[in-house]
Design an enzyme around this catalytic site. Structure first.
Site, short mmCIF file in Angstrom:
data_model
loop_
_atom_site.label_atom_id
_atom_site.label_comp_id
_atom_site.label_asym_id
_atom_site.label_seq_id
_atom_site.Cartn_x
_atom_site.Cartn_y
_atom_site.Cartn_z
N THR A 125 39.95 27.31 40.05
CA THR A 125 40.07 25.99 40.66
C THR A 125 41.53 25.67 40.98
O THR A 125 42.34 25.45 40.08
CB THR A 125 39.46 24.93 39.71
N ASP A 126 41.84 25.70 42.28
CA ASP A 126 43.22 25.46 42.72
C ASP A 126 43.27 24.51 43.91
O ASP A 126 44.23 24.49 44.65
CB ASP A 126 43.89 26.80 43.07
N MET A 136 40.53 29.97 36.03
CA MET A 136 41.55 30.42 36.97
C MET A 136 41.19 30.18 38.43
O MET A 136 42.02 30.37 39.32
CB MET A 136 41.82 31.92 36.76
N SER A 156 35.20 30.92 43.37
CA SER A 156 35.58 29.93 44.40
C SER A 156 34.57 28.79 44.43
O SER A 156 34.38 28.16 45.46
CB SER A 156 35.67 30.62 45.76
N ARG A 199 50.32 38.06 39.50
CA ARG A 199 50.87 36.90 38.76
C ARG A 199 49.73 36.01 38.27
O ARG A 199 49.86 35.34 37.24
CB ARG A 199 51.92 36.15 39.57
N LYS A 231 56.99 30.65 48.50
CA LYS A 231 55.98 31.57 49.02
C LYS A 231 55.33 30.88 50.21
O LYS A 231 54.89 29.73 50.09
CB LYS A 231 54.92 31.90 47.96
N GLN A 268 39.76 38.91 42.68
CA GLN A 268 40.73 38.52 41.65
C GLN A 268 40.22 38.82 40.24
O GLN A 268 41.00 39.12 39.33
CB GLN A 268 41.03 37.02 41.83
P1 NAD Z 1 36.47 36.35 46.14
O1 NAD Z 1 35.99 35.75 47.44
O2 NAD Z 1 36.79 37.79 46.09
O3 NAD Z 1 35.39 36.05 45.00
C1 NAD Z 1 34.77 34.79 44.90
C2 NAD Z 1 34.01 34.72 43.59
O4 NAD Z 1 33.43 33.43 43.49
C3 NAD Z 1 32.87 35.73 43.49
O5 NAD Z 1 32.71 36.11 42.14
C4 NAD Z 1 31.68 34.90 43.95
O6 NAD Z 1 30.45 35.40 43.51
C5 NAD Z 1 32.02 33.57 43.30
N1 NAD Z 1 31.31 32.44 43.91
C6 NAD Z 1 31.21 32.15 45.23
N2 NAD Z 1 30.46 31.03 45.39
C7 NAD Z 1 30.09 30.63 44.14
C8 NAD Z 1 29.34 29.54 43.64
N3 NAD Z 1 28.79 28.64 44.47
N4 NAD Z 1 29.18 29.42 42.30
C9 NAD Z 1 29.74 30.31 41.45
N5 NAD Z 1 30.47 31.38 41.87
C10 NAD Z 1 30.64 31.52 43.20
O7 NAD Z 1 37.71 35.45 45.72
P2 NAD Z 1 38.89 35.81 44.69
O8 NAD Z 1 40.02 36.40 45.44
O9 NAD Z 1 38.32 36.55 43.55
O10 NAD Z 1 39.35 34.35 44.24
C11 NAD Z 1 38.52 33.56 43.42
C12 NAD Z 1 39.10 32.17 43.30
O11 NAD Z 1 40.36 32.22 42.65
C13 NAD Z 1 39.35 31.46 44.62
O12 NAD Z 1 38.87 30.14 44.49
C14 NAD Z 1 40.85 31.46 44.77
O13 NAD Z 1 41.33 30.36 45.51
C15 NAD Z 1 41.26 31.36 43.32
N6 NAD Z 1 42.62 31.82 43.03
C16 NAD Z 1 43.34 31.09 42.13
C17 NAD Z 1 44.63 31.47 41.80
C18 NAD Z 1 45.41 30.70 40.78
O14 NAD Z 1 46.61 30.92 40.65
N7 NAD Z 1 44.79 29.86 40.01
C19 NAD Z 1 45.20 32.60 42.43
C20 NAD Z 1 44.42 33.35 43.30
C21 NAD Z 1 43.12 32.95 43.60
#
Ligand code: NAD
Length: 321
Positions: A221-222, A219, A199, A111, A67, A139
Site C-alpha cells: 500500500t503506497d 509493503m 496491489s 530497497r 528518483k 516484488q
Molecule cells: P505485480 O503486478 O507484479 O503483482 C501484483 C500482486 O497483487 C499479485 O500478487 C496479484 O495477485 C496481487 N493482486 C492483484 N489484485 C489483487 C486483489 N484485488 N486482491 C489481492 N491481491 C491482488 O506488482 P508488484 O511489482 O509485485 O507490486 C505489488 C505492489 O507493491 C504494488 O501495489 C506496488 O505499487 C507496491 N510497491 C510498493 C513499494 C513500497 O516501497 N512500499 C515498492 C514497490 C512496489
C-alpha cells in the site's frame, strides 16, 4: 558526473548492501538527520502514465537527490519494456552540481525488499520459523528472498489472489531449500512473520488470520485507496513505519486512522527502534506491524551505495557535465 546504467546494477548491488543502506537511512530519518521532500505524482495524460519525483536530503550521509519515474501500463505489451521505470539523480550537496545518474528499476525492488527485511530484523521474534507471503507478483519474490536471510525459517506458506502466480514464490522457497505450502488466508495463522505485497484496494488479511506474536510487514500500500489488511489488525498491533506522514496518508495506516481506530501518535518510526530510542517488540505475544510505504531517501541511499560500488569496481561511466 557518474553514470551507472540499469544493466550494471544486478552485478554491482548486493542484498547486503541494500539492507545496510536502508537500515542506515531509516535510522538517520528517525534521528532527524535526513528528511524526504513532498512527493510529486501526476497522471501526465500520455500513454496512461503516472510520473513523479521522490526526493530528499541525508545530512549525515551527504546524499541529495531524487528518483524520477513512474508507471507506464502499456510498456510491456507494446514496447517489451517493464511498466515501472525510474532513474535516480544524485547531486553534490556542497555545490548543487549533478553527481550521478543511476538506473532505478532493480534498485527499487531491492530497497523495498530491504525495508521489510529491516523490519523483520528489528521486530520479528528471534524464534520465528514460518514465513507467510500474501502476494506472489514481481516484488514478492524480492521480499521473500531477502526476508529468508533474517531468521532461521523452516517453512514458507503463501496465499495469492491469483493462485496461478504462487509458483513465483514457491521457486524462491525451493531455491532456499525450504518447503512451500499454498494456504487459505486463515492458514496464515501458522506464520510467525507475514509479508503482504499486493496491489489490492481491499483488505485480504484479516485481524483473526494473524496469531499473537506475529510480525506483519505490509509493503503493497503506497497510494490513497490501496489496502491489504483489515484496519482492526493495526488496532491490535504495535505499528511501525518508514515515515509516519506517508503511513497515515498513503500507507496501510490511512484506513485505521481514517476510521478512528488508531491515531498518528500510535504509528512509530522503525528508525527509532534501529537507533534504540523505541523498544520495538516488548513481548513474545505482541503483534508488530510494519507499514512500508517507500520513501525517496531509500532510493537515494541504495543509489549512493551502488555508485560507490561502481567506482570501486571500475564500472562507473564518467562524463564531463
Ligand atoms: P505485480 O503486478 O507484479 O503483482 C501484483 C500482486 O497483487 C499479485 O500478487 C496479484 O495477485 C496481487 N493482486 C492483484 N489484485 C489483487 C486483489 N484485488 N486482491 C489481492 N491481491 C491482488 O506488482 P508488484 O511489482 O509485485 O507490486 C505489488 C505492489 O507493491 C504494488 O501495489 C506496488 O505499487 C507496491 N510497491 C510498493 C513499494 C513500497 O516501497 N512500499 C515498492 C514497490 C512496489
Amino acid at each position: 558526473m557518474i553514470i551507472v546504467p540499469e544493466r550494471e546494477i544486478a552485478d554491482l548491488m548486493t542484498r547486503e548492501a541494500a539492507f545496510d543502506a536502508v537500515e542506515k537511512i531509516f535510522g538517520a530519518m528517525a534521528a532527524g538527520d535526513a528528511y524526504n521532500f513532498p512527493v510529486v505524482r501526476e497522471a501526465i495524460g500520455h500513454e496512461d502514465a503516472l510520473y513523479g519525483f521522490k526526493g530528499g536530503f541525508d545530512r549525515a550521509g551527504l546524499t541529495l537527490g531524487l528518483k524520477a519515474g513512474g508507471y507506464w501500463p502499456n510498456n510491456l505489451e507494446t514496447k517489451n519494456l517493464i511498466n515501472h521505470q525510474s532513474t535516480v539523480f544524485l547531486f553534490d550537496p556542497d555545490t548543487g552540481r549533478a553527481k550521478a545518474m543511476v538506473g532505478g528499476n532493480l534498485l527499487t525492488a531491492l530497497r523495498t525488499a530491504a525495508a521489510s527485511s529491516v523490519s523483520i530484523k528489528h521486530l520479528a521474534r528471534q524464534d520465528a520459523k514460518v514465513i507467510g507471503m500474501v502476494g506472489a507478483g514481481h516484488q514478492a519474490t524480492f521480499q521473500l528472498r531477502q526476508a529468508l536471510e533474517q531468521r532461521s525459517f523452516e517453512k514458507v506458506i503463501g496465499w495469492n489472489y491469483h493462485p496461478d502466480m504462487l509458483p513465483n514464490i514457491e521457486k524462491v522457497a525451493t531455491e532456499a531449500g525450504l518447503p512451500f505450502e499454498a494456504v487459505e488466508l486463515s492458514g496464515m495463522a501458522e506464520a510467525d512473520v507475514i509479508i503482504s505485497i499486493t496491489s489490492s484496494f481491499n483488505a485480504s488479511l484479516m485481524a483473526d488470520h494473524v496469531s499473537p506474536g506475529t510480525h506483519v510487514a505490509c509493503m503493497g500500500t503506497d497510494t490513497i485507496g490501496k489496502q491489504e489488511v483489515e484496519p482492526a489488525l493495526l488496532q491490535k498491533a504495535t505499528v511501525f513505519t518508514d515515515e509516519v506522514a506517508q503511513s497515515i496518508s498513503i500507507g496501510e495506516a490511512q484506513h485505521a486512522v481514517g476510521q478512528g481506530l488508531i491515531s498518528e501518535g500510535d504509528v512509530h518510526q522503525i528508525g527509532a527502534v534501529i537507533n534504540g530510542t523505541h523498544p520495538g517488540r516488548e513481548s513474545a505475544d505482541q503483534i508488530t506491524l510494519f507499514d512500508g510505504t517507500g520513501v525517496g531517501l531509500q532510493d537515494l541511499a541504495v543509489a549512493a551505495s551502488v555508485v560507490d560500488l561502481a567506482v570501486a569496481q571500475g564500472k562507473a561511466i564518467e562524463v564531463d557535465f
